[in-house]
Write a protein that holds these residues in place. Structure first.
Motif, PDB file in Angstrom:
ATOM      1  N   ASP A   1       1.699  42.833  24.418  1.00  0.00           N
ATOM      2  CA  ASP A   1       2.786  43.787  24.650  1.00  0.00           C
ATOM      3  C   ASP A   1       3.570  44.051  23.373  1.00  0.00           C
ATOM      4  O   ASP A   1       3.965  45.184  23.089  1.00  0.00           O
ATOM      5  CB  ASP A   1       3.752  43.274  25.725  1.00  0.00           C
ATOM      6  CG  ASP A   1       3.118  43.159  27.098  1.00  0.00           C
ATOM      7  OD1 ASP A   1       2.193  43.940  27.406  1.00  0.00           O
ATOM      8  OD2 ASP A   1       3.558  42.277  27.864  1.00  0.00           O
TER       9      ASP A   1
ATOM     10  N   ARG B   1      17.515  40.330  33.886  1.00  0.00           N
ATOM     11  CA  ARG B   1      16.485  39.763  34.757  1.00  0.00           C
ATOM     12  C   ARG B   1      15.388  39.190  33.870  1.00  0.00           C
ATOM     13  O   ARG B   1      15.256  39.549  32.698  1.00  0.00           O
ATOM     14  CB  ARG B   1      15.921  40.825  35.700  1.00  0.00           C
ATOM     15  CG  ARG B   1      15.190  41.941  34.998  1.00  0.00           C
ATOM     16  CD  ARG B   1      14.545  42.942  35.964  1.00  0.00           C
ATOM     17  NE  ARG B   1      14.188  44.159  35.287  1.00  0.00           N
ATOM     18  CZ  ARG B   1      13.169  44.306  34.445  1.00  0.00           C
ATOM     19  NH1 ARG B   1      12.381  43.302  34.184  1.00  0.00           N
ATOM     20  NH2 ARG B   1      12.928  45.454  33.856  1.00  0.00           N
ATOM     21  N   TRP B   2      14.592  38.304  34.451  1.00  0.00           N
ATOM     22  CA  TRP B   2      13.460  37.732  33.727  1.00  0.00           C
ATOM     23  C   TRP B   2      12.352  38.768  33.615  1.00  0.00           C
ATOM     24  O   TRP B   2      12.112  39.516  34.561  1.00  0.00           O
ATOM     25  CB  TRP B   2      12.916  36.500  34.453  1.00  0.00           C
ATOM     26  CG  TRP B   2      13.825  35.322  34.329  1.00  0.00           C
ATOM     27  CD1 TRP B   2      14.631  34.818  35.296  1.00  0.00           C
ATOM     28  CD2 TRP B   2      14.029  34.512  33.180  1.00  0.00           C
ATOM     29  NE1 TRP B   2      15.329  33.744  34.816  1.00  0.00           N
ATOM     30  CE2 TRP B   2      14.964  33.530  33.511  1.00  0.00           C
ATOM     31  CE3 TRP B   2      13.497  34.514  31.886  1.00  0.00           C
ATOM     32  CZ2 TRP B   2      15.394  32.560  32.608  1.00  0.00           C
ATOM     33  CZ3 TRP B   2      13.924  33.554  30.984  1.00  0.00           C
ATOM     34  CH2 TRP B   2      14.857  32.589  31.353  1.00  0.00           C
ATOM     35  N   GLN B   3      11.720  38.802  32.462  1.00  0.00           N
ATOM     36  CA  GLN B   3      10.548  39.656  32.269  1.00  0.00           C
ATOM     37  C   GLN B   3       9.601  38.938  31.307  1.00  0.00           C
ATOM     38  O   GLN B   3       9.990  38.604  30.193  1.00  0.00           O
ATOM     39  CB  GLN B   3      10.930  41.011  31.694  1.00  0.00           C
ATOM     40  CG  GLN B   3       9.724  41.918  31.478  1.00  0.00           C
ATOM     41  CD  GLN B   3      10.129  43.325  31.092  1.00  0.00           C
ATOM     42  OE1 GLN B   3      11.030  43.902  31.692  1.00  0.00           O
ATOM     43  NE2 GLN B   3       9.477  43.865  30.078  1.00  0.00           N
ATOM     44  N   ASP B   4       8.375  38.711  31.766  1.00  0.00           N
ATOM     45  CA  ASP B   4       7.368  38.118  30.897  1.00  0.00           C
ATOM     46  C   ASP B   4       6.768  39.197  30.008  1.00  0.00           C
ATOM     47  O   ASP B   4       6.437  40.289  30.477  1.00  0.00           O
ATOM     48  CB  ASP B   4       6.272  37.453  31.725  1.00  0.00           C
ATOM     49  CG  ASP B   4       6.736  36.139  32.345  1.00  0.00           C
ATOM     50  OD1 ASP B   4       7.819  35.642  31.980  1.00  0.00           O
ATOM     51  OD2 ASP B   4       6.008  35.607  33.197  1.00  0.00           O
ATOM     52  N   VAL B   5       6.669  38.890  28.717  1.00  0.00           N
ATOM     53  CA  VAL B   5       6.122  39.816  27.731  1.00  0.00           C
ATOM     54  C   VAL B   5       5.048  39.054  26.959  1.00  0.00           C
ATOM     55  O   VAL B   5       5.285  37.942  26.496  1.00  0.00           O
ATOM     56  CB  VAL B   5       7.222  40.326  26.775  1.00  0.00           C
ATOM     57  CG1 VAL B   5       6.661  41.351  25.807  1.00  0.00           C
ATOM     58  CG2 VAL B   5       8.403  40.908  27.549  1.00  0.00           C
TER      59      VAL B   5
ATOM     60  N   HIS C   1       8.876  34.318  27.829  1.00  0.00           N
ATOM     61  CA  HIS C   1       9.772  34.495  28.972  1.00  0.00           C
ATOM     62  C   HIS C   1      11.090  35.054  28.446  1.00  0.00           C
ATOM     63  O   HIS C   1      11.872  34.335  27.822  1.00  0.00           O
ATOM     64  CB  HIS C   1       9.958  33.169  29.708  1.00  0.00           C
ATOM     65  CG  HIS C   1       8.652  32.564  30.112  1.00  0.00           C
ATOM     66  ND1 HIS C   1       7.840  33.133  31.073  1.00  0.00           N
ATOM     67  CD2 HIS C   1       7.991  31.478  29.652  1.00  0.00           C
ATOM     68  CE1 HIS C   1       6.748  32.403  31.201  1.00  0.00           C
ATOM     69  NE2 HIS C   1       6.805  31.401  30.345  1.00  0.00           N
ATOM     70  N   THR C   2      11.289  36.345  28.679  1.00  0.00           N
ATOM     71  CA  THR C   2      12.454  37.034  28.127  1.00  0.00           C
ATOM     72  C   THR C   2      13.432  37.418  29.232  1.00  0.00           C
ATOM     73  O   THR C   2      13.081  37.461  30.420  1.00  0.00           O
ATOM     74  CB  THR C   2      12.029  38.305  27.364  1.00  0.00           C
ATOM     75  OG1 THR C   2      11.565  39.290  28.284  1.00  0.00           O
ATOM     76  CG2 THR C   2      10.941  38.005  26.342  1.00  0.00           C
ATOM     77  N   ARG C   3      14.639  37.735  28.799  1.00  0.00           N
ATOM     78  CA  ARG C   3      15.661  38.269  29.692  1.00  0.00           C
ATOM     79  C   ARG C   3      15.964  39.676  29.191  1.00  0.00           C
ATOM     80  O   ARG C   3      16.245  39.873  28.008  1.00  0.00           O
ATOM     81  CB  ARG C   3      16.939  37.431  29.627  1.00  0.00           C
ATOM     82  CG  ARG C   3      16.764  35.983  30.022  1.00  0.00           C
ATOM     83  CD  ARG C   3      16.843  35.742  31.487  1.00  0.00           C
ATOM     84  NE  ARG C   3      18.164  36.052  31.994  1.00  0.00           N
ATOM     85  CZ  ARG C   3      18.456  36.177  33.270  1.00  0.00           C
ATOM     86  NH1 ARG C   3      17.517  36.025  34.184  1.00  0.00           N
ATOM     87  NH2 ARG C   3      19.663  36.471  33.676  1.00  0.00           N
ATOM     88  N   VAL C   4      15.883  40.664  30.088  1.00  0.00           N
ATOM     89  CA  VAL C   4      16.140  42.053  29.716  1.00  0.00           C
ATOM     90  C   VAL C   4      17.254  42.623  30.579  1.00  0.00           C
ATOM     91  O   VAL C   4      17.418  42.268  31.749  1.00  0.00           O
ATOM     92  CB  VAL C   4      14.868  42.926  29.836  1.00  0.00           C
ATOM     93  CG1 VAL C   4      13.793  42.462  28.866  1.00  0.00           C
ATOM     94  CG2 VAL C   4      14.338  42.936  31.251  1.00  0.00           C
TER      95      VAL C   4
ATOM     96  N   ASP D   1      19.225  44.932  32.952  1.00  0.00           N
ATOM     97  CA  ASP D   1      18.830  45.693  34.139  1.00  0.00           C
ATOM     98  C   ASP D   1      20.100  46.250  34.767  1.00  0.00           C
ATOM     99  O   ASP D   1      20.897  45.511  35.344  1.00  0.00           O
ATOM    100  CB  ASP D   1      18.085  44.789  35.127  1.00  0.00           C
ATOM    101  CG  ASP D   1      17.537  45.542  36.327  1.00  0.00           C
ATOM    102  OD1 ASP D   1      18.037  46.641  36.643  1.00  0.00           O
ATOM    103  OD2 ASP D   1      16.611  45.009  36.965  1.00  0.00           O
TER     104      ASP D   1
END
Length: 182
Positions: free
Chosen positions: A36, A28-32, A13-16, A18
């Motif tokens: 990936d 924002r949250w981005q699942d990797v 569960h990452t934050r990237v 935006d």
């Protein structure tokens, strides 16, 4: 020990960043997933006990960051730093370290680290559960070479460092490229 092992399938569960988000925290949250990060690449993965800690911040992370070109020359596509810290902490640490080359992976719940068999209790330092220090060369999600610090144990009174150093990993890569003598 772990050479030839496929990395565990985990969702991080990452934050990237935006740019569409305004304000002081444009993330924002981005699942990797493990796929990936690792599919179709040859990478160096190194894991350490914690962001902002002395050995990690002074030697290990800066060594991999500053040696990026040398690793790339040895056929490494990416360098990843993983820690049992959440994405907020990992992103702030990357910012504080001025990272441009090494990418951080937050293993906030320690799921990946546990599945790798590297989750240790560091209550003696007030840390809780953290990763034992190690590095690996990973090709398409499979461990090609493994560099684990000695003494894997809960509440280790020391913080061994050397086996998983950027210098050790780079020397291994250089040895692999040298032609064998007949």
């Amino acid at each position: 020990m772990k050479t030839g092992t496929r990395l565990p399938d985990v969702t991080f569960h990452t934050r990237v960043r935006d740019e569409a988000i305004e304000g002081p925290n444009p993330f924002r949250w981005q699942d990797v997933t493990t796929g990936d990060y690792f599919a179709g690449k040859r990478v160096v993965l190194f894991s350490l006990p914690g962001a902002f800690t002395p050995t990690c911040s002074t030697y290990q992370l800066p060594g991999f960051e500053n040696g990026h070109a040398d690793f790339a020359a040895q056929g490494i596509d990416e360098i990843y730093c993983l820690s049992v810290n959440d994405s907020f902490v990992m992103n702030k640490w990357a910012e504080a370290q001025g990272l441009k080359n090494v990418k951080v992976i937050p293993d906030g719940s320690g799921e990946f680290t546990r599945k790798m068999g590297m989750l240790v209790d560091k209550d003696n330092l007030g840390f809780g559960m953290r990763s034992w220090r190690y590095a690996a060369i990973v090709t398409d999600g499979v461990v090609e070479a493994w560099f684990e610090e000695p003494g894997l144990m809960d509440n280790c009174p020391e913080d061994p460092y050397g086996v998983s150093s950027p210098e050790t990993v780079l020397a291994h890569l250089a040895e692999q490229k040298e032609p064998e003598l007949a």
